[in-house]
Design a protein around this motif. Structure first.
Motif, PDB file in Angstrom:
ATOM      1  N   ASN A  29       0.658  -1.019  -0.424  1.00  0.00           N
ATOM      2  CA  ASN A  29       0.247   0.521  -0.074  1.00  0.00           C
ATOM      3  C   ASN A  29       0.745   0.715  -0.197  1.00  0.00           C
ATOM      4  O   ASN A  29       1.293   1.960   1.391  1.00  0.00           O
ATOM      5  CB  ASN A  29      -0.685  -0.219   1.473  1.00  0.00           C
ATOM      6  N   ARG A  30       0.835   1.767  -1.270  1.00  0.00           N
ATOM      7  CA  ARG A  30       2.413   2.818  -1.266  1.00  0.00           C
ATOM      8  C   ARG A  30       1.683   4.145  -2.497  1.00  0.00           C
ATOM      9  O   ARG A  30       1.468   3.566  -2.968  1.00  0.00           O
ATOM     10  CB  ARG A  30       3.556   2.162  -2.143  1.00  0.00           C
ATOM     11  N   VAL A  31       1.798   4.879  -1.827  1.00  0.00           N
ATOM     12  CA  VAL A  31       1.115   6.223  -2.532  1.00  0.00           C
ATOM     13  C   VAL A  31       2.135   7.496  -3.057  1.00  0.00           C
ATOM     14  O   VAL A  31       3.336   8.012  -1.262  1.00  0.00           O
ATOM     15  CB  VAL A  31       0.125   6.630  -2.066  1.00  0.00           C
ATOM     16  N   GLN A  32       2.891   7.704  -3.805  1.00  0.00           N
ATOM     17  CA  GLN A  32       3.397   9.155  -3.543  1.00  0.00           C
ATOM     18  C   GLN A  32       2.722  10.051  -4.444  1.00  0.00           C
ATOM     19  O   GLN A  32       2.117   9.777  -5.268  1.00  0.00           O
ATOM     20  CB  GLN A  32       5.021   8.852  -4.839  1.00  0.00           C
ATOM     21  N   LEU A  33       3.081  11.090  -3.596  1.00  0.00           N
ATOM     22  CA  LEU A  33       2.034  12.581  -4.679  1.00  0.00           C
ATOM     23  C   LEU A  33       3.189  13.965  -4.948  1.00  0.00           C
ATOM     24  O   LEU A  33       3.736  14.084  -3.421  1.00  0.00           O
ATOM     25  CB  LEU A  33       0.789  13.308  -3.951  1.00  0.00           C
ATOM     26  N   LEU A  34       3.517  14.300  -6.136  1.00  0.00           N
ATOM     27  CA  LEU A  34       3.954  15.056  -6.172  1.00  0.00           C
ATOM     28  C   LEU A  34       2.971  16.730  -6.263  1.00  0.00           C
ATOM     29  O   LEU A  34       2.382  16.735  -7.041  1.00  0.00           O
ATOM     30  CB  LEU A  34       4.784  15.250  -7.684  1.00  0.00           C
ATOM     31  N   SER A  86      -2.303  13.063   6.395  1.00  0.00           N
ATOM     32  CA  SER A  86      -2.151  13.119   8.012  1.00  0.00           C
ATOM     33  C   SER A  86      -0.577  12.706   7.865  1.00  0.00           C
ATOM     34  O   SER A  86      -0.437  11.730   7.250  1.00  0.00           O
ATOM     35  CB  SER A  86      -3.362  11.801   8.608  1.00  0.00           C
ATOM     36  N   VAL A  87      -0.275  12.760   9.177  1.00  0.00           N
ATOM     37  CA  VAL A  87       1.310  12.884   9.444  1.00  0.00           C
ATOM     38  C   VAL A  87       1.559  12.515  10.655  1.00  0.00           C
ATOM     39  O   VAL A  87       1.148  13.317  12.259  1.00  0.00           O
ATOM     40  CB  VAL A  87       1.690  13.611   9.252  1.00  0.00           C
ATOM     41  N   PHE A  88       1.107  11.234  11.755  1.00  0.00           N
ATOM     42  CA  PHE A  88       1.533  10.890  12.647  1.00  0.00           C
ATOM     43  C   PHE A  88       2.621  10.742  13.375  1.00  0.00           C
ATOM     44  O   PHE A  88       2.671  10.477  14.475  1.00  0.00           O
ATOM     45  CB  PHE A  88       0.345   9.771  12.631  1.00  0.00           C
ATOM     46  N   VAL A 108       5.422  13.972  -1.028  1.00  0.00           N
ATOM     47  CA  VAL A 108       4.678  13.337  -0.148  1.00  0.00           C
ATOM     48  C   VAL A 108       4.708  11.562  -0.638  1.00  0.00           C
ATOM     49  O   VAL A 108       3.872  10.971  -1.189  1.00  0.00           O
ATOM     50  CB  VAL A 108       3.173  13.190   0.461  1.00  0.00           C
ATOM     51  N   GLU A 109       5.311  10.791  -0.131  1.00  0.00           N
ATOM     52  CA  GLU A 109       5.196   8.787   0.823  1.00  0.00           C
ATOM     53  C   GLU A 109       4.184   8.998   1.073  1.00  0.00           C
ATOM     54  O   GLU A 109       5.061   9.070   3.152  1.00  0.00           O
ATOM     55  CB  GLU A 109       6.338   9.223   0.202  1.00  0.00           C
ATOM     56  N   GLY A 110       4.058   7.836   1.268  1.00  0.00           N
ATOM     57  CA  GLY A 110       3.021   7.311   2.495  1.00  0.00           C
ATOM     58  C   GLY A 110       1.754   6.101   1.861  1.00  0.00           C
ATOM     59  O   GLY A 110       2.421   5.425   1.175  1.00  0.00           O
ATOM     60  N   LYS A 111       1.174   5.627   2.630  1.00  0.00           N
ATOM     61  CA  LYS A 111      -0.267   4.902   2.422  1.00  0.00           C
ATOM     62  C   LYS A 111      -1.501   5.307   2.424  1.00  0.00           C
ATOM     63  O   LYS A 111      -1.510   6.399   3.062  1.00  0.00           O
ATOM     64  CB  LYS A 111       0.437   3.692   3.227  1.00  0.00           C
ATOM     65  N   ILE A 130      -4.421  10.178   2.807  1.00  0.00           N
ATOM     66  CA  ILE A 130      -2.497   9.571   2.756  1.00  0.00           C
ATOM     67  C   ILE A 130      -1.769   9.944   4.024  1.00  0.00           C
ATOM     68  O   ILE A 130      -2.035  10.949   4.956  1.00  0.00           O
ATOM     69  CB  ILE A 130      -1.978  10.288   1.703  1.00  0.00           C
ATOM     70  N   ILE A 131      -1.838   8.388   4.514  1.00  0.00           N
ATOM     71  CA  ILE A 131      -0.848   8.815   5.730  1.00  0.00           C
ATOM     72  C   ILE A 131       0.439   8.674   5.495  1.00  0.00           C
ATOM     73  O   ILE A 131       1.321   7.729   4.780  1.00  0.00           O
ATOM     74  CB  ILE A 131      -1.529   7.231   6.893  1.00  0.00           C
ATOM     75  N   ALA A 132       1.321   9.539   5.748  1.00  0.00           N
ATOM     76  CA  ALA A 132       2.171  10.555   5.340  1.00  0.00           C
ATOM     77  C   ALA A 132       3.495   9.519   6.905  1.00  0.00           C
ATOM     78  O   ALA A 132       3.352   9.332   7.393  1.00  0.00           O
ATOM     79  CB  ALA A 132       2.660  11.613   5.328  1.00  0.00           C
ATOM     80  N   ASP A 133       4.481   8.982   5.612  1.00  0.00           N
ATOM     81  CA  ASP A 133       5.756   8.730   6.084  1.00  0.00           C
ATOM     82  C   ASP A 133       6.748   9.078   5.914  1.00  0.00           C
ATOM     83  O   ASP A 133       8.620   9.188   6.721  1.00  0.00           O
ATOM     84  CB  ASP A 133       5.934   6.582   6.500  1.00  0.00           C
ATOM     85  N   ASN A 134       7.280   9.905   4.381  1.00  0.00           N
ATOM     86  CA  ASN A 134       7.686  10.925   3.943  1.00  0.00           C
ATOM     87  C   ASN A 134       7.496  12.018   3.373  1.00  0.00           C
ATOM     88  O   ASN A 134       6.547  11.593   2.683  1.00  0.00           O
ATOM     89  CB  ASN A 134       8.941  10.015   3.511  1.00  0.00           C
TER      90      ASN A 134
END
Length: 145
Positions: A29-34, A86-88, A108-111, A130-134
């Motif tokens: 479950n991987r997403v990249q948004l620019l 969302s950034v947790f 943004v990279e996340g799921k 999108i749960i951001a992890d980077n």
């Protein structure tokens, strides 16, 4: 890998459990948004939970009508899609709250996360987040700060 049940080599991993019918498979479950930030972030905290930094982000898709034809002279069209970020993660959450600004260009990279909530009229709504992890800051003014 080796399956205990069939004795064959398989592409899944069995997690330590007593339920022999439970098989956990690898998934992504991987997403990249620019794109660009649509609003300054807000930090929210629900009682008993860790805080979360939330902001919106826009991505744009552009195309020319008649694209693919040898003499394409069609009009250029654009579609903007808005995403809730969302950034947790504790360190990233604080950096995002402090440095992400409306209009900033970021990666943004996340799921993906799907959920439901009750709106102010007690109507059940669905939300995609999108749960951001980077987060990579691309705007010049943010890199210089």
């Amino acid at each position: 890998m080796f399956s205990e049940r069939t004795g064959n080599s398989v592409g899944f991993v069995r997690h330590g459990t007593t339920d022999t019918n439970l098989i956990l498979e690898r998934s992504i479950n991987r997403v990249q948004l620019l794109g660009r930030v649509g609003q300054d972030p807000v930090m929210r905290q629900v009682e008993g939970r860790n805080p979360v930094t939330i902001f919106s982000m826009a991505t744009n898709e552009m195309w020319r009508s008649g694209e693919g034809e040898p003499t394409s002279t069609g009009d250029v069209s654009q579609k903007t899609t808005w995403h809730r970020i969302s950034v947790f993660k504790p360190g990233l959450r604080d950096v995002a709250y402090q440095y992400v600004k409306k209009g900033s260009r970021i990666l943004v990279e996340g799921k993906l996360d799907y959920g439901e909530y009750m709106d102010k009229n007690n109507v059940r709504r669905q939300a995609t987040t999108i749960i951001a992890d980077n987060i990579v800051f691309l705007s010049e003014n943010l890199r210089d700060q």
